[in-house]
Design an enzyme around this catalytic site. Sequence first.
Site, PDB file in Angstrom:
ATOM      1  N   ASN A  45      -4.227  10.290  -6.335  1.00  0.00           N
ATOM      2  CA  ASN A  45      -3.010  11.061  -6.163  1.00  0.00           C
ATOM      3  C   ASN A  45      -1.744  10.348  -6.116  1.00  0.00           C
ATOM      4  OD1 ASN A  45      -4.319  14.009  -6.023  1.00  0.00           O
ATOM      5  ND2 ASN A  45      -5.420  13.018  -4.324  1.00  0.00           N
TER       6      ASN A  45
ATOM      7  N   ASP B 241      -0.042   5.112   0.942  1.00  0.00           N
ATOM      8  CA  ASP B 241      -0.378   6.043   1.858  1.00  0.00           C
ATOM      9  C   ASP B 241      -0.210   5.334   3.332  1.00  0.00           C
ATOM     10  OD1 ASP B 241      -0.990   8.022   0.253  1.00  0.00           O
ATOM     11  OD2 ASP B 241      -3.041   7.472   0.118  1.00  0.00           O
TER      12      ASP B 241
ATOM     13  N   ARG C 234     -12.164   8.151  -1.545  1.00  0.00           N
ATOM     14  CA  ARG C 234     -12.470   9.590  -1.071  1.00  0.00           C
ATOM     15  C   ARG C 234     -13.724   9.848  -0.684  1.00  0.00           C
ATOM     16  NH1 ARG C 234     -10.492  13.590  -5.741  1.00  0.00           N
ATOM     17  NH2 ARG C 234      -8.740  12.216  -5.519  1.00  0.00           N
TER      18      ARG C 234
ATOM     19  N   ASP D  41      -1.581  -0.493   6.018  1.00  0.00           N
ATOM     20  CA  ASP D  41      -1.744   0.291   7.535  1.00  0.00           C
ATOM     21  C   ASP D  41      -3.421   0.259   7.777  1.00  0.00           C
ATOM     22  OD1 ASP D  41      -2.383   2.106   5.302  1.00  0.00           O
ATOM     23  OD2 ASP D  41      -1.977   3.764   6.914  1.00  0.00           O
TER      24      ASP D  41
ATOM     25  N   ASP E 202       0.877  -1.117  -0.022  1.00  0.00           N
ATOM     26  CA  ASP E 202      -0.115  -0.117   0.023  1.00  0.00           C
ATOM     27  C   ASP E 202       1.029   1.140   0.075  1.00  0.00           C
ATOM     28  OD1 ASP E 202      -2.350   1.868   0.539  1.00  0.00           O
ATOM     29  OD2 ASP E 202      -1.670   1.849   2.661  1.00  0.00           O
TER      30      ASP E 202
HETATM   31  C1  BG6 Z   1      -6.033   5.695   0.252  1.00  0.00           C
HETATM   32  C2  BG6 Z   1      -6.083   6.247   1.732  1.00  0.00           C
HETATM   33  O1  BG6 Z   1      -4.660   5.428   0.098  1.00  0.00           O
HETATM   34  O2  BG6 Z   1      -6.391   6.552  -0.741  1.00  0.00           O
HETATM   35  C3  BG6 Z   1      -7.339   6.714   2.143  1.00  0.00           C
HETATM   36  O3  BG6 Z   1      -5.805   5.371   2.699  1.00  0.00           O
HETATM   37  C4  BG6 Z   1      -7.715   7.742   0.902  1.00  0.00           C
HETATM   38  O4  BG6 Z   1      -7.502   7.324   3.279  1.00  0.00           O
HETATM   39  C5  BG6 Z   1      -7.696   7.088  -0.546  1.00  0.00           C
HETATM   40  O5  BG6 Z   1      -9.145   8.154   1.073  1.00  0.00           O
HETATM   41  C6  BG6 Z   1      -8.147   7.889  -1.680  1.00  0.00           C
HETATM   42  O6  BG6 Z   1      -7.407   8.895  -1.836  1.00  0.00           O
HETATM   43  P1  BG6 Z   1      -7.336  10.107  -2.838  1.00  0.00           P
HETATM   44  O7  BG6 Z   1      -6.259  10.492  -2.926  1.00  0.00           O
HETATM   45  O8  BG6 Z   1      -8.032   9.380  -4.176  1.00  0.00           O
HETATM   46  O9  BG6 Z   1      -8.365  11.004  -2.295  1.00  0.00           O
HETATM   47 MG    MG Z   2      -2.639   3.182   3.637  1.00  0.00          MG
END
Ligand code: BG6
Ligand code: MG
Length: 215
Positions: A119, A12, A50, A171, A10
């Site tokens: 992102n 984030d 999101r 995580d 993963d």
């Molecule tokens: C995951 C995070 O990696 O990405 C989440 O753990 C997050 O908390 C999700 O909501 C989506 O991310 P993004 O950047 O597309 O808003």
């Molecule tokens: Mg994560």
Amino acid sequence: MAKYNGVIFDLDGVITDTARYHYLAWKKLADELGIYFDEAINERLKGVSRIESLEIILEKSDKKYSDEEKKYLANKKNEYYKEMIKNITPNDLLVGVEAFIQELKMRNIKTAIASVSKNAFTVIDNLGIRDKFDYIVDANEIKNGKPDPEIFLNAAKNIGVPPEKCIGIEDSGAGITAIKRAGMFAVGVGNPETVKEADLVLKDLSNADEILKLL
Ligand code: BG6
Ligand code: MG
């Protein structure tokens, strides 16, 4: 024959501390809306998309929001988040990550990133790690988010390793469930309560020797 031939990460909260930035961006939005939000609720947001994250935050609101309003709010959070990840550099790799990836490469273990974040590529490029992985799943190609196993199965397929020969590292609770449903060995890092269903729980990847022992 090696027990495991692939490791799927993963992003984030595993490779870098963007889980913190997701929290801070949601917190800013929740405060503006006058909605109660804390780090305990935030644990449920980890690994989920999101819009699903926003739905969890809005559980604490008396007001009903239209789909249009929800889109606007999710986008607003994303603008806060994008501002925060602008300054990420290779120094923001979490402890132990770089050495672990190098060791996996030396042992000919395939590696992939499975992040549902839209992102992800910005973060990966700011960290300067795009070419360190054999495959990075594009979140736009995934129909079902974690806890569905789709993203981990997609990563395994693209590195050419059967799921039962893969280790997944997460995580989030949703992510650990996704790894287990994919039939892989699950390693949990970060908050031990959140990842308690994992096969192996580590504080962070500075203890990655514990994973190397399994290979
Ligand atoms: C995951 C995070 O990696 O990405 C989440 O753990 C997050 O908390 C999700 O909501 C989506 O991310 P993004 O950047 O597309 O808003
Ligand atoms: Mg994560």
